[in-house]
Design an enzyme around this catalytic site. Structure first.
Site, PDB file in Angstrom:
ATOM      1  N   SER A  11       0.724  -1.129  -0.004  1.00 60.03           N
ATOM      2  CA  SER A  11      -0.210   0.041  -0.051  1.00 60.03           C
ATOM      3  C   SER A  11       0.849   1.307  -0.138  1.00 60.03           C
ATOM      4  CB  SER A  11      -0.768  -0.114   1.352  1.00 60.03           C
ATOM      5  OG  SER A  11      -0.170   0.082   1.998  1.00 60.03           O
ATOM      6  N   ASP A 186      -0.523   7.441   9.996  1.00 58.33           N
ATOM      7  CA  ASP A 186      -0.585   6.676  11.314  1.00 58.33           C
ATOM      8  C   ASP A 186      -0.458   5.800  11.426  1.00 58.33           C
ATOM      9  OD1 ASP A 186      -0.096   4.855   8.931  1.00 58.33           O
ATOM     10  OD2 ASP A 186      -1.936   4.791   8.376  1.00 58.33           O
ATOM     11  N   HIS A 189       1.543   4.764   7.232  1.00 61.26           N
ATOM     12  CA  HIS A 189       2.374   4.992   6.142  1.00 61.26           C
ATOM     13  C   HIS A 189       2.883   6.808   5.782  1.00 61.26           C
ATOM     14  CE1 HIS A 189      -1.592   1.715   5.794  1.00 61.26           C
ATOM     15  NE2 HIS A 189      -1.015   2.286   4.716  1.00 61.26           N
TER      16      HIS A 189
END
Length: 237
Positions: A11, A186, A189
């Site tokens: 991601s 977070d 990320h």
């Protein structure tokens, strides 16, 4: 055809063309000289990446071997097996073996392509508690910085034994005081500044291996150099 730089990861790679993302910065930096090809798969570990490798790379080179492929996995492999993201966990020894297999397969496919490994990033455990993954009612982070560090060391070891260049982003980010909030939005990320750090490291590594894709002189300093002593000042300037 213009040279291609393929970004293969999870991601952190998938979202890297977003506002302030490290791939977007690379695309801007090489806008007149190279193309950035995104192959990011949110949630993926090296086990799943290996299974989809051929399909993921299909069309990535547009008929010519890419100049380089950056392989950026480990954040999900390092998930703790007994927490909410445990299904993503890959044991450390398998993680190393999967990295070897991914790079070996790509090298067989494109023998002239430079493979660059990127370690998993550090983890801000407090940030992960505030931003839990899935149904995590334990009050404990599903990842820890210590475990992420072990996977980062394994990634560096695979690179060294395979003779591949590596970006140790786990160690690099630790050199900045307050890295937890500066670089991670977070706990996992990247913030815009975290993206900037990785962008810097990718460009430097490409230069280190003699792959200058810029139209600017190789010895010209980067516009976005970050001062570890005062990263916010550098970023704002």
């Amino acid at each position: 055809m213009r040279p291609k730089l393929v970004l293969f990861g999870d991601s952190i790679t998938e979202e890297s063309f977003g506002d302030g993302g490290w791939a977007a910065a690379l695309a801007h930096h090489f806008s007149r000289s190279a193309d950035i090809v995104l192959r990011g798969y949110s949630g993926y570990n090296t086990r799943w990446a290996l299974k989809v490798l051929d399909r993921a790379m299909d069309g990535a080179s547009f008929g010519e071997p890419p100049a380089a492929v950056a392989v950026f996995f480990g954040a999900n492999d390092a998930s703790l097996p007994d927490r909410s993201s445990g299904f993503q966990h890959v044991p450390l020894s398998e993680y190393s073996a999967n990295l070897r297999a991914i790079c070996s397969h790509l090298k067989e496919k494109w023998d002239s392509t430079i493979m660059i490994l990127i370690t998993p990033p550090p983890i801000d455990e407090h940030g992960r508690i505030q931003n839990p993954y899935g149904d995590n009612s334990s009050g404990l982070p599903e990842r820890t910085n210590e475990v992420a560090g072990a996977y980062a060391k394994a990634c560096v070891a695979v690179a060294e034994e395979s003779g591949l260049p590596v970006i140790d982003i786990w160690t690099r980010m630790h050199k900045f005081p307050g890295w937890e909030k500066l670089f991670l939005r977070d706990g996992l990320h990247f913030t815009s500044l975290g993206n900037r750090v990785l962008f810097e490291e990718v460009v430097r590594k490409l230069r280190d291996v003699g792959l200058s894709l810029e139209t600017m002189p190789v010895d010209q300093p980067l516009f976005y150099d970050i001062d570890p002593k005062d990263p916010l000042k550098t970023f704002c300037n």
